[in-house]
Scaffold this active site. Structure first.
Site, PDB file in Angstrom:
ATOM      1  N   HIS A  76       0.840  -1.201   0.000  1.00 15.42           N
ATOM      2  CA  HIS A  76       0.000   0.000   0.000  1.00 15.42           C
ATOM      3  C   HIS A  76       0.872   1.247   0.000  1.00 15.42           C
ATOM      4  O   HIS A  76       1.807   1.348   0.797  1.00 15.42           O
ATOM      5  CB  HIS A  76      -0.890   0.036   1.233  1.00 15.42           C
ATOM      6  CG  HIS A  76      -2.038  -0.925   1.164  1.00 15.42           C
ATOM      7  ND1 HIS A  76      -3.075  -0.920   2.061  1.00 15.42           N
ATOM      8  CD2 HIS A  76      -2.312  -1.924   0.293  1.00 15.42           C
ATOM      9  CE1 HIS A  76      -3.943  -1.870   1.747  1.00 15.42           C
ATOM     10  NE2 HIS A  76      -3.492  -2.499   0.681  1.00 15.42           N
ATOM     11  N   TYR A 206      -8.872   5.244   7.958  1.00 16.97           N
ATOM     12  CA  TYR A 206      -8.893   5.638   9.370  1.00 16.97           C
ATOM     13  C   TYR A 206      -9.970   6.714   9.502  1.00 16.97           C
ATOM     14  O   TYR A 206      -9.827   7.795   8.920  1.00 16.97           O
ATOM     15  CB  TYR A 206      -7.553   6.232   9.803  1.00 16.97           C
ATOM     16  CG  TYR A 206      -6.427   5.229   9.914  1.00 16.97           C
ATOM     17  CD1 TYR A 206      -5.717   4.791   8.799  1.00 16.97           C
ATOM     18  CD2 TYR A 206      -6.059   4.724  11.166  1.00 16.97           C
ATOM     19  CE1 TYR A 206      -4.678   3.877   8.919  1.00 16.97           C
ATOM     20  CE2 TYR A 206      -5.023   3.803  11.293  1.00 16.97           C
ATOM     21  CZ  TYR A 206      -4.341   3.389  10.166  1.00 16.97           C
ATOM     22  OH  TYR A 206      -3.316   2.484  10.285  1.00 16.97           O
ATOM     23  N   PRO A 297      -2.851   0.336  19.225  1.00 14.95           N
ATOM     24  CA  PRO A 297      -2.650  -0.187  17.876  1.00 14.95           C
ATOM     25  C   PRO A 297      -2.722   0.839  16.745  1.00 14.95           C
ATOM     26  O   PRO A 297      -2.205   0.572  15.660  1.00 14.95           O
ATOM     27  CB  PRO A 297      -3.773  -1.219  17.724  1.00 14.95           C
ATOM     28  CG  PRO A 297      -4.786  -0.849  18.745  1.00 14.95           C
ATOM     29  CD  PRO A 297      -4.049  -0.201  19.867  1.00 14.95           C
ATOM     30  N   LYS A 301       2.313  -0.059  15.149  1.00 16.49           N
ATOM     31  CA  LYS A 301       3.747  -0.054  15.441  1.00 16.49           C
ATOM     32  C   LYS A 301       4.224  -1.264  16.264  1.00 16.49           C
ATOM     33  O   LYS A 301       5.430  -1.552  16.303  1.00 16.49           O
ATOM     34  CB  LYS A 301       4.134   1.231  16.201  1.00 16.49           C
ATOM     35  CG  LYS A 301       4.097   2.463  15.341  1.00 16.49           C
ATOM     36  CD  LYS A 301       5.115   2.396  14.220  1.00 16.49           C
ATOM     37  CE  LYS A 301       4.964   3.496  13.209  1.00 16.49           C
ATOM     38  NZ  LYS A 301       5.487   3.140  11.896  1.00 16.49           N
ATOM     39  N   TYR A 389       4.589   6.691   9.774  1.00 15.61           N
ATOM     40  CA  TYR A 389       3.768   5.511   9.445  1.00 15.61           C
ATOM     41  C   TYR A 389       4.586   4.484   8.676  1.00 15.61           C
ATOM     42  O   TYR A 389       4.534   3.288   8.949  1.00 15.61           O
ATOM     43  CB  TYR A 389       2.567   5.970   8.612  1.00 15.61           C
ATOM     44  CG  TYR A 389       1.441   4.969   8.514  1.00 15.61           C
ATOM     45  CD1 TYR A 389       0.309   5.087   9.326  1.00 15.61           C
ATOM     46  CD2 TYR A 389       1.484   3.922   7.603  1.00 15.61           C
ATOM     47  CE1 TYR A 389      -0.732   4.187   9.229  1.00 15.61           C
ATOM     48  CE2 TYR A 389       0.449   3.009   7.512  1.00 15.61           C
ATOM     49  CZ  TYR A 389      -0.664   3.155   8.323  1.00 15.61           C
ATOM     50  OH  TYR A 389      -1.694   2.257   8.232  1.00 15.61           O
TER      51      TYR A 389
END
Ligand code: FAD
Ligand code: DHB
Length: 397
Positions: A76, A206, A297, A301, A389
């Site tokens: 992704h 998200y 979560p 990570k 990220y």
């Protein structure tokens, strides 16, 4: 009767940290034994993380664990951030000069590691009980356990790695008073489901919604994984499949987009906390992964930190035990904690920005929305998210 034996590194826990550590050590000729109190089937089926940073992917490839991940993992190049009823795309490749992440489930990493270790003649003892660590401050720390058949074992080691997760025993084997703990509890939890239905999105969504956070992620082109923010004291029995799908549709919905539903094969509620214990080492006992630190979560990570810790630890142990050079072992805790605290900040930030805090007032809610608007409208802010990220300094192996 106690069976006595010797190995170089005693490893407690057959999660990703313990298994990968034993694989890395074997690649450099260092012997180990892994002891695990659950069964092999349980370890291979435990639903947890699913997203790997580019650095974790590159490390797994480098150490011979990339074949299935490269064939079946889903690369992704960005995520969707949704708030105030609108969905926005963040393009990580553009923001970071080409970085990406890969969806590849922890269950699959664990399966590959167990199969590889056993095929290479590695020692893994499943279904042990009464694990104990003794003399961690000596040059010959001792690992004791009872095997599945009831025999007590005493393994004299050169070093012990506590890879036994948050609820393990190794952290408590450091002397009382040495360990400093910094932690946060969050007033909410995640309800996670696995469903046999193709994902309704090409990249993760998200979503900050006034009724709570929701995340749409995936495992394969046929299997979706989704999460809902729920109260910290909620119970899974209160969530029928219909109620879960209705709430997901409500919190993830935007005009013109449909959430496909399907059979739910697994559902569970997980608490959320940040927790960092330091130092991650005492004498020849080293803590790695969730045994030393937990992150909420949001931002994925936890697994990546476990992989990073044991990559540092494997090098330190090879230097110490094979080359008699203790320098990297002495620096182990400080080296890992720099990355751990960066990930701890990022996970806390993502969590605080996206969840509805039941104790927050309008001021808190407006700050969240302002931060989200800033992330989608400022290239600098978006790059900060994208850099964190997709991952930190490359793992050196
Ligand atoms: P673990 O995977 O916890 O492995 C520790 C092992 O030690 C276990 O197999 C345990 O059975 C064993 N053990 C414990 N005590 C003993 C003992 N006394 N003797 C022998 N063996 C022992 N991270 C993400 O990035 N994204 C997510 O979506 C996500 N979801 C999660 C959901 C849940 C419910 C949990 C608990 C964690 C989740 N995480 C997630 C975090 C991520 O899965 C962990 O960071 C990762 O599993 C850490 O690996 P580890 O090997 O350090 O610990
Ligand atoms: C997943 C979990 C996360 O917490 C996250 O931020 C991204 C992905 C997952 O389980 O796939």
């Amino acid at each position: 009767m106690t069976v006595s034996s010797r190995t170089q590194v005693g490893i407690v826990g057959a999660g990703p940290a313990g298994l990968l550590l034993s694989h890395l050590l074997a690649l450099r000729g260092v012997d180990s034994i892994v002891v695990e109190n659950r069964s092999r089937a349980y370890c291979e089926a435990r639903q947890r993380a699913g997203l790997l940073e580019a650095g974790s992917v590159e490390l797994l490839r480098q150490v011979g664990l990339g074949a299935r991940m490269d064939a079946e993992g889903l690369e992704h190049g960005g995520i969707y951030l949704q708030f105030a009823g609108e969905r926005h795309h963040l393009d990580f490749r553009d923001l970071t000069g080409g970085r990406w992440v890969t969806i590849w489930a922890q269950t699959e990493i664990v399966k590959d590691l167990i199969r590889t270790r056993l095929a290479d003649g590695g020692a893994i003892e499943f279904e042990v009980s009464d694990t104990e660590v003794a003399d961690p401050d000596s040059d010959s720390p001792v690992l004791r356990y009872t095997d599945a058949a009831g025999n007590r074992h005493e393994v004299t080691c050169d070093a012990i790695a506590g890879c036994d997760g948050f609820h393990g025993i190794c952290r408590h084997s450091l002397p009382a008073g040495l360990l400093r703990v910094a932690d946060r509890e969050y007033p909410y939890a995640w309800l996670g489901i696995l469903a046999t239905v193709p994902p309704s999105t090409d990249e993760l969504i998200y979503s900050r919604h006034a009724d709570g956070f929701a995340l749409h992620t995936m495992r394969t082109p046929q299997v979706s994984r989704l999460y809902l923010q729920v109260p910290a004291d909620d119970e899974i029995e209160r969530w029928s499949d219909d109620r879960i799908w209705a709430e997901l549709r409500h919190r993830l919905g935007v005009p013109g987009w449909e959430l496909a539903t399907g059979p739910i094969t697994e559902k569970a509620i997980s608490p959320m906390r940040s927790f960092v214990a330091a130092p991650m080492q005492y004498g020849r006992l080293f803590l790695a992964g969730d045994a030393a630190h937990i992150v909420p979560p949001t931002g994925a990570k936890g697994l990546n930190l476990a992989i990073a810790d044991v990559t540092v630890l494997a090098t330190a142990l090879v230097n110490l035990l094979r080359d008699h050079d203790p320098r990297a072992a002495k620096e182990y805790s400080d080296t890992c904690l720099r990355r751990v605290w960066r990930a701890t900040h990022f996970s806390w930030w993502m969590t605080s920005m996206l969840h509805i805090d039941p104790y927050a007032d309008e001021f808190g809610a407006e700050l969240q929305l302002s931060q989200l608007r800033y992330v989608i409208s400022s290239r600098a802010a978006a790059t900060t998210l994208a850099e964190n990220y997709t991952g930190y300094l490359p793992l050196r192996w």
